[in-house]
Design a protein around this motif. Structure first.
Motif, PDB file in Angstrom:
ATOM      1  N   GLN A   1       0.837  -1.216   0.000  1.00 49.65           N
ATOM      2  CA  GLN A   1       0.000   0.000   0.000  1.00 49.65           C
ATOM      3  C   GLN A   1       0.866   1.259   0.000  1.00 49.65           C
ATOM      4  O   GLN A   1       0.605   2.209  -0.722  1.00 49.65           O
ATOM      5  CB  GLN A   1      -0.897   0.012   1.241  1.00 49.65           C
ATOM      6  N   MET A   2       1.925   1.223   0.834  1.00 51.08           N
ATOM      7  CA  MET A   2       2.819   2.395   0.913  1.00 51.08           C
ATOM      8  C   MET A   2       3.486   2.655  -0.446  1.00 51.08           C
ATOM      9  O   MET A   2       3.510   3.781  -0.937  1.00 51.08           O
ATOM     10  CB  MET A   2       3.888   2.151   1.984  1.00 51.08           C
ATOM     11  N   PHE A   3       4.009   1.586  -1.066  1.00 55.00           N
ATOM     12  CA  PHE A   3       4.699   1.756  -2.356  1.00 55.00           C
ATOM     13  C   PHE A   3       3.698   2.226  -3.423  1.00 55.00           C
ATOM     14  O   PHE A   3       4.031   3.021  -4.301  1.00 55.00           O
ATOM     15  CB  PHE A   3       5.378   0.446  -2.809  1.00 55.00           C
ATOM     16  N   GLY A   4       2.441   1.721  -3.329  1.00 55.72           N
ATOM     17  CA  GLY A   4       1.397   2.114  -4.291  1.00 55.72           C
ATOM     18  C   GLY A   4       1.126   3.615  -4.203  1.00 55.72           C
ATOM     19  O   GLY A   4       1.017   4.302  -5.224  1.00 55.72           O
ATOM     20  N   ILE A   5       1.045   4.119  -2.975  1.00 54.64           N
ATOM     21  CA  ILE A   5       0.766   5.554  -2.793  1.00 54.64           C
ATOM     22  C   ILE A   5       1.922   6.382  -3.365  1.00 54.64           C
ATOM     23  O   ILE A   5       1.721   7.373  -4.059  1.00 54.64           O
ATOM     24  CB  ILE A   5       0.547   5.865  -1.293  1.00 54.64           C
ATOM     25  N   LEU A   6       3.154   5.937  -3.114  1.00 60.01           N
ATOM     26  CA  LEU A   6       4.313   6.679  -3.630  1.00 60.01           C
ATOM     27  C   LEU A   6       4.330   6.626  -5.161  1.00 60.01           C
ATOM     28  O   LEU A   6       4.651   7.614  -5.827  1.00 60.01           O
ATOM     29  CB  LEU A   6       5.616   6.124  -3.034  1.00 60.01           C
ATOM     30  N   SER A   7       3.935   5.486  -5.708  1.00 59.86           N
ATOM     31  CA  SER A   7       3.930   5.382  -7.169  1.00 59.86           C
ATOM     32  C   SER A   7       2.856   6.287  -7.780  1.00 59.86           C
ATOM     33  O   SER A   7       3.094   6.970  -8.768  1.00 59.86           O
ATOM     34  CB  SER A   7       3.791   3.908  -7.580  1.00 59.86           C
ATOM     35  N   GLU A   8       1.679   6.370  -7.126  1.00 61.71           N
ATOM     36  CA  GLU A   8       0.632   7.305  -7.612  1.00 61.71           C
ATOM     37  C   GLU A   8       1.149   8.744  -7.622  1.00 61.71           C
ATOM     38  O   GLU A   8       0.754   9.547  -8.454  1.00 61.71           O
ATOM     39  CB  GLU A   8      -0.598   7.262  -6.693  1.00 61.71           C
ATOM     40  N   GLU A   9       2.030   9.049  -6.686  1.00 61.20           N
ATOM     41  CA  GLU A   9       2.594  10.406  -6.601  1.00 61.20           C
ATOM     42  C   GLU A   9       3.764  10.581  -7.577  1.00 61.20           C
ATOM     43  O   GLU A   9       4.355  11.654  -7.638  1.00 61.20           O
ATOM     44  CB  GLU A   9       3.121  10.679  -5.181  1.00 61.20           C
ATOM     45  N   GLY A  10       4.128   9.498  -8.278  1.00 63.18           N
ATOM     46  CA  GLY A  10       5.253   9.568  -9.223  1.00 63.18           C
ATOM     47  C   GLY A  10       6.596   9.691  -8.516  1.00 63.18           C
ATOM     48  O   GLY A  10       7.533  10.319  -9.017  1.00 63.18           O
ATOM     49  N   ILE A  11       6.694   9.102  -7.310  1.00 64.60           N
ATOM     50  CA  ILE A  11       7.936   9.218  -6.530  1.00 64.60           C
ATOM     51  C   ILE A  11       8.736   7.924  -6.636  1.00 64.60           C
ATOM     52  O   ILE A  11       8.211   6.835  -6.384  1.00 64.60           O
ATOM     53  CB  ILE A  11       7.613   9.536  -5.044  1.00 64.60           C
ATOM     54  N   ASN A  12       9.994   8.057  -7.017  1.00 64.16           N
ATOM     55  CA  ASN A  12      10.852   6.888  -7.218  1.00 64.16           C
ATOM     56  C   ASN A  12      11.491   6.445  -5.890  1.00 64.16           C
ATOM     57  O   ASN A  12      11.900   7.271  -5.088  1.00 64.16           O
ATOM     58  CB  ASN A  12      11.956   7.270  -8.216  1.00 64.16           C
ATOM     59  N   LEU A  13      11.551   5.128  -5.676  1.00 64.34           N
ATOM     60  CA  LEU A  13      12.151   4.599  -4.437  1.00 64.34           C
ATOM     61  C   LEU A  13      13.580   4.153  -4.731  1.00 64.34           C
ATOM     62  O   LEU A  13      13.791   3.322  -5.605  1.00 64.34           O
ATOM     63  CB  LEU A  13      11.363   3.387  -3.929  1.00 64.34           C
ATOM     64  N   GLU A  14      14.535   4.709  -4.014  1.00 68.75           N
ATOM     65  CA  GLU A  14      15.935   4.352  -4.274  1.00 68.75           C
ATOM     66  C   GLU A  14      16.390   3.183  -3.417  1.00 68.75           C
ATOM     67  O   GLU A  14      17.102   2.315  -3.876  1.00 68.75           O
ATOM     68  CB  GLU A  14      16.827   5.551  -4.000  1.00 68.75           C
ATOM     69  N   ILE A  15      16.040   3.206  -2.145  1.00 65.02           N
ATOM     70  CA  ILE A  15      16.383   2.086  -1.252  1.00 65.02           C
ATOM     71  C   ILE A  15      15.180   1.853  -0.347  1.00 65.02           C
ATOM     72  O   ILE A  15      14.507   2.807   0.063  1.00 65.02           O
ATOM     73  CB  ILE A  15      17.607   2.383  -0.353  1.00 65.02           C
ATOM     74  N   ILE A  16      14.901   0.591  -0.047  1.00 63.38           N
ATOM     75  CA  ILE A  16      13.819   0.272   0.895  1.00 63.38           C
ATOM     76  C   ILE A  16      14.454  -0.486   2.057  1.00 63.38           C
ATOM     77  O   ILE A  16      15.326  -1.334   1.839  1.00 63.38           O
ATOM     78  CB  ILE A  16      12.771  -0.640   0.216  1.00 63.38           C
ATOM     79  N   SER A  17      14.039  -0.172   3.283  1.00 64.26           N
ATOM     80  CA  SER A  17      14.508  -1.006   4.394  1.00 64.26           C
ATOM     81  C   SER A  17      13.362  -1.187   5.376  1.00 64.26           C
ATOM     82  O   SER A  17      12.424  -0.386   5.403  1.00 64.26           O
ATOM     83  CB  SER A  17      15.726  -0.391   5.082  1.00 64.26           C
TER      84      SER A  17
END
Ligand code: ADP
Ligand code: ASP
Ligand code: MG
Length: 409
Positions: A361-377
């Protein structure tokens, strides 16, 4: 009779008028037999100003002399506050960290409190004084002053409360409690009535600047309840304690935190052989650089070399550069790239345990905002993403409003 430790942050003691406001408030609430210890920070932006001043004189703003300089800020506020109490007719005495018995490790700029010997404070209290202690500083076993990391007055207050077995430690600040996210970022942030040490520690570690992480650790170790509340209103704040007293106060996601004090370091084309990662991270640790997220990539075409990417605090960039420059004499790597335009956004909540799908859900919201994820922890109770700094406020708002508020009134 109660023994109470109250801590007032920089914005709360920024002017003489604000100092008098605190004095009036403390005296209004003090019962006759109460014993009061007050921990204060430096006035307003004093610590930032001292850091800026040092940078005009040195390219290496770390170490013994830096701590000597930074520790002066708190000494101004303790003296002024003690004078203000006396002016209002109540005896008060100020103490530096060393005078108050705060013993710290010798890691300049990042000292840890090793012990507190509060005999002198107890004596002054017995003599009827309100005792005002300088936060953010301790003394090493060789007699040098060390500072305790930014926000370290919180830790001084909780450590004193623990060592003195105070009834409560009150952290007075410019917001009226701990919110579901920084209330400066979204006006939909909600004040939490209570939060556990574990969740608050994670929020603080991940950037919620309202409390220093070590202060929360200290509270948990000594079992001191911490009440975070406003200097400027009488509203009840947030209690940080071992567990929730009411189930209704617990949510799946307790809060969203962001941290812009982040730099990404990429070691490109590092020789790929056993022991290299150890050599690199040991050298950084020896230089007291705290490393956070770490990723080592697998190259499909060239297994002789690898890329190692990690994050550090921006305050440590100069130290990290110095360390890596030295290291390149012994460890072969193609280049080092340091990027200071990054930020970290995180969600925190013990309620996420055993709830699949929250990360998606968190990654989905960031993707809707067009925000790229560089590192996930991730940790047991948090998920963090490294993103571009210029999108961090959008990320916090979107995640907070869509995910964190979900299911709350
Ligand atoms: P002080 O000078 O009193 O120590 P700080 O600036 O260190 O105050 O901490 C208070 C600030 O923390 C608030 O003004 C607020 O912007 C920020 N903050 C960040 N996250 C949160 C949060 N989750 N809840 C409340 N405040 C937060
Ligand atoms: N004055 C120090 C700082 O600005 C310590 C504190 O405020 O807690 O970080
Ligand atoms: Mg603070």
């Amino acid at each position: 009779m109660a023994l109470i430790v109250k801590k007032f942050g920089g914005s709360s003691v920024a002017t003489p008028e604000k100092i008098f406001h605190i004095v009036d408030r403390v005296l209004k609430h003090k019962k006759k037999d109460d014993q009061i210890v007050i921990v204060v920070s430096a006035m307003g932006d004093t610590t930032d100003d001292l850091v800026a001043l040092a940078k005009k004189v040195t390219s290496h703003p770390y170490g013994r002399e830096m701590d000597r300089l930074l520790s002066t800020g708190e000494q101004v506020s303790i003296a002024l506050m003690a004078m203000a109490f006396t002016e209002k007719g109540h005896p008060a005495v100020s103490m530096t960290g060393p005078q108050a018995g705060v013993e710290s490790s010798d890691a300049f700029g990042k000292g840890r409190i090793l012990d507190v010997k509060p005999e002198r404070i107890f004596k002054a209290l017995e003599e009827g004084n309100i005792v005002i202690v300088a936060g953010f500083q301790g003394i090493t076993d060789t007699g040098d002053v060390t500072t305790l990391g930014r926000g370290g007055s919180d830790t001084t207050a909780v450590a004193l409360a623990g060592a003195m077995k105070a009834d409560v430690c009150e952290i007075f600040t410019d917001v009226d409690g701990v919110y579901s996210t920084d209330p400066r970022v979204t006006d939909r942030a909600q004040k939490l009535k209570e939060i556990t040490y574990g969740e608050m520690l994670e929020m603080a570690r991940l950037g919620a600047g309202v409390m220093q992480p070590r202060a929360v650790e200290m509270g948990s170790r000594y079992g001191v309840p911490i009440h975070v509340r406003s200097t400027f209103t009488e509203n009840p704040g947030t209690i940080i304690r071992e567990d929730y007293t009411m189930e209704s106060n617990q949510h799946t996601i307790t809060g969203v935190a962001d941290d812009t004090n982040v730099a990404k370091v990429a070691l490109v084309g590092v020789e790929n052989k056993p022991g290299v990662a150890h050599t690199i991270f040991q050298a950084l640790a020896d230089a007291t650089v705290d490393v956070d997220m770490i990723v080592q990539s697998i190259r499909t075409t060239d297994d002789e070399r690898t890329d190692i990417v990690f994050t550090i605090s921006r305050d440590d960039v100069v130290l990290a550069k110095e360390t890596l420059d030295k290291l390149r004499q012994t460890v072969d790597m193609e280049c080092v790239v340091i990027n200071e335009d990054m930020a970290k956004v995180s969600i925190v909540g013990a309620g996420m345990l055993g709830q699949p799908g929250v990360a998606a859900q968190m990654f989905g919201i960031l993707s809707e905002e067009g925000i790229n994820l560089e590192i996930i922890s991730t940790s047991e109770i948090s998920i963090s993403c490294l993103i571009a700094e210029n999108r961090v406020k959008d990320a916090v708002k979107a995640i907070h409003d869509k995910l964190c508020l979900d299911g709350r009134n």
